[in-house]
Design a protein around this motif. Sequence first.
Motif, PDB file in Angstrom:
ATOM      1  N   GLN A  70      50.652  33.546  35.071  1.00  0.00           N
ATOM      2  CA  GLN A  70      49.784  33.170  36.185  1.00  0.00           C
ATOM      3  C   GLN A  70      50.204  31.853  36.820  1.00  0.00           C
ATOM      4  N   GLY A  71      50.748  30.970  36.067  1.00  0.00           N
ATOM      5  CA  GLY A  71      51.102  29.654  36.588  1.00  0.00           C
ATOM      6  C   GLY A  71      49.896  28.725  36.505  1.00  0.00           C
ATOM      7  N   PRO A  72      50.096  27.460  36.795  1.00  0.00           N
ATOM      8  CA  PRO A  72      48.974  26.524  36.709  1.00  0.00           C
ATOM      9  C   PRO A  72      47.953  26.794  37.813  1.00  0.00           C
ATOM     10  N   ALA A  73      46.675  26.621  37.471  1.00  0.00           N
ATOM     11  CA  ALA A  73      45.603  26.856  38.436  1.00  0.00           C
ATOM     12  C   ALA A  73      45.553  25.737  39.470  1.00  0.00           C
ATOM     13  N   GLU A  74      45.791  24.528  39.048  1.00  0.00           N
ATOM     14  CA  GLU A  74      45.761  23.387  39.964  1.00  0.00           C
ATOM     15  C   GLU A  74      47.121  22.746  40.019  1.00  0.00           C
ATOM     16  N   THR A  75      47.487  22.299  41.206  1.00  0.00           N
ATOM     17  CA  THR A  75      48.741  21.578  41.341  1.00  0.00           C
ATOM     18  C   THR A  75      48.425  20.134  41.707  1.00  0.00           C
ATOM     19  N   THR A  76      49.395  19.306  41.640  1.00  0.00           N
ATOM     20  CA  THR A  76      49.181  17.901  41.985  1.00  0.00           C
ATOM     21  C   THR A  76      49.029  17.783  43.505  1.00  0.00           C
ATOM     22  N   PRO A  77      48.237  16.813  43.947  1.00  0.00           N
ATOM     23  CA  PRO A  77      48.080  16.654  45.418  1.00  0.00           C
ATOM     24  C   PRO A  77      49.374  16.126  46.040  1.00  0.00           C
ATOM     25  N   PRO A  78      49.557  16.386  47.304  1.00  0.00           N
ATOM     26  CA  PRO A  78      50.763  15.900  47.937  1.00  0.00           C
ATOM     27  C   PRO A  78      50.800  14.364  47.965  1.00  0.00           C
ATOM     28  N   VAL A  79      51.969  13.829  47.836  1.00  0.00           N
ATOM     29  CA  VAL A  79      52.142  12.394  47.827  1.00  0.00           C
ATOM     30  C   VAL A  79      52.227  11.916  49.273  1.00  0.00           C
ATOM     31  N   GLU A  80      51.414  10.912  49.615  1.00  0.00           N
ATOM     32  CA  GLU A  80      51.399  10.384  50.978  1.00  0.00           C
ATOM     33  C   GLU A  80      51.805   8.935  50.954  1.00  0.00           C
ATOM     34  N   GLY A  81      52.402   8.497  52.008  1.00  0.00           N
ATOM     35  CA  GLY A  81      52.729   7.102  52.144  1.00  0.00           C
ATOM     36  C   GLY A  81      54.105   6.722  51.634  1.00  0.00           C
ATOM     37  N   TRP A  82      54.929   7.625  51.450  1.00  0.00           N
ATOM     38  CA  TRP A  82      56.265   7.273  50.997  1.00  0.00           C
ATOM     39  C   TRP A  82      57.132   7.082  52.173  1.00  0.00           C
TER      40      TRP A  82
END
Length: 82
Positions: A70-82
Amino acid sequence: MSRYGDREDEVRRMLESPHPQVPADLAARAVARGTRLLHRDRAVRRALWALVVAAVLVFAVWASVDEPWQGPAETTPPVEGW
């Protein structure tokens, strides 16, 4: 004389000497030992198959509970400000 000739002479002396007596129960002991070895090999083979079956069952239960496809249910949020 060469080493080959020495070995050949030694083998001839061994073959010409009187042969040692063979124990009377040698065949019975050989059969008993062979039977023990066959039984041990059969027991080891059965134990290994039981271990393989147990490993497959454990994997099947783990896969059905965890559902790794199934894969992970939650993913990390997108990184902003780079």
